[in-house]
Design an enzyme around this catalytic site. Structure first.
Site, PDB file in Angstrom:
ATOM      1  N   CYS A 145       0.827  -1.217   0.000  1.00 51.88           N
ATOM      2  CA  CYS A 145       0.000   0.000   0.000  1.00 51.88           C
ATOM      3  C   CYS A 145       0.864   1.271   0.000  1.00 51.88           C
ATOM      4  O   CYS A 145       1.573   1.541  -0.953  1.00 51.88           O
ATOM      5  CB  CYS A 145      -0.979  -0.061   1.171  1.00 51.88           C
ATOM      6  SG  CYS A 145      -2.426   0.972   1.003  1.00 51.88           S
ATOM      7  N   HIS A 146       0.805   2.064   1.078  1.00 46.56           N
ATOM      8  CA  HIS A 146       1.583   3.306   1.174  1.00 46.56           C
ATOM      9  C   HIS A 146       2.986   3.080   1.754  1.00 46.56           C
ATOM     10  O   HIS A 146       3.783   4.007   1.819  1.00 46.56           O
ATOM     11  CB  HIS A 146       0.854   4.333   2.056  1.00 46.56           C
ATOM     12  CG  HIS A 146      -0.381   4.900   1.442  1.00 46.56           C
ATOM     13  ND1 HIS A 146      -1.574   4.221   1.420  1.00 46.56           N
ATOM     14  CD2 HIS A 146      -0.617   6.081   0.823  1.00 46.56           C
ATOM     15  CE1 HIS A 146      -2.492   4.962   0.813  1.00 46.56           C
ATOM     16  NE2 HIS A 146      -1.934   6.090   0.439  1.00 46.56           N
TER      17      HIS A 146
END
Length: 194
Positions: free
Chosen positions: A112-113
């Site tokens: 994800c991030h």
């Protein structure tokens, strides 16, 4: 329960704002294969997990990042969430900890991030990876090749885009940690720094 990771210690680097499922699912995958996960954070105590923007559970921290070294672990998992990697990438100890895994050629799995912290550690240059789509410009600007795929493996680096990718992410993370040191990862990191 398998034993692919029997005797292997895996660091999970996270802080407040971690996307809970991106911490708990890989954690279970490591445990289910006989590995020993440990939560490393910016300081001791607890961190606050989130389900998107809503507070979820808290998690007990095993070690502050300033008190451990990549030498203590066989692999590293970087869960996402927006606030979590944004805080980690501003902490020198956290960034150095991440970079040390790459320099040692040890497996790293980021979802994800989480690649934000890797961008800060300057370890994505020349690497193929994925992430939450909003990070693609950051990754490209840092010299990485961003692709939109469920899971990408590049010489010991495992990346995925989002919680929906967790089954594939967990499988590949376990596989790469099981394989151990990746000489190519260490060489790429050294080459990118020169």
């Amino acid at each position: 329960m398998g034993q692919k990771l029997n005797g292997k210690k895996v660091a999970f680097l996270a802080t407040d704002g971690v996307e809970q499922v991106e911490l708990t699912e890989p954690w279970k995958a490591v445990e289910n294969e006989g590995g020993q996960p440990e939560l490393v954070s910016l300081e001791e105590g607890e961190i606050q997990g989130f389900e998107h923007l809503d507070k979820a559970d808290t998690f007990e921290v095993h070690h502050a990042v300033s008190d451990v070294s990549a030498d203590d672990y066989d692999g590293l998992v970087l869960p996402g969430g927006v606030a979590n990697p944004d805080a980690l990438r501003t902490d020198e100890d956290a960034v150095s900890f991440v970079r040390a895994f790459f320099e040692a050629g040890k497996p790293v799995a980021a979802i994800c991030h989480a690649p934000w912290t890797m961008v800060e550690a300057d370890v994505v240059r020349g690497r193929k990876l994925t992430s939450w789509p909003s990070l693609q410009t950051d990754i490209r600007n840092a010299g990485g090749e961003w692709v939109d795929e469920e899971v990408v493996v590049d010489a010991g680096l495992v990346t995925s885009r989002k919680p929906d990718d967790l089954p594939a992410f967990c499988d590949k993370a376990v596989e790469e940690i099981c394989e151990g040191r990746h000489e190519e990862q260490a060489q790429q990191t050294a080459g990118a720094a020169s």
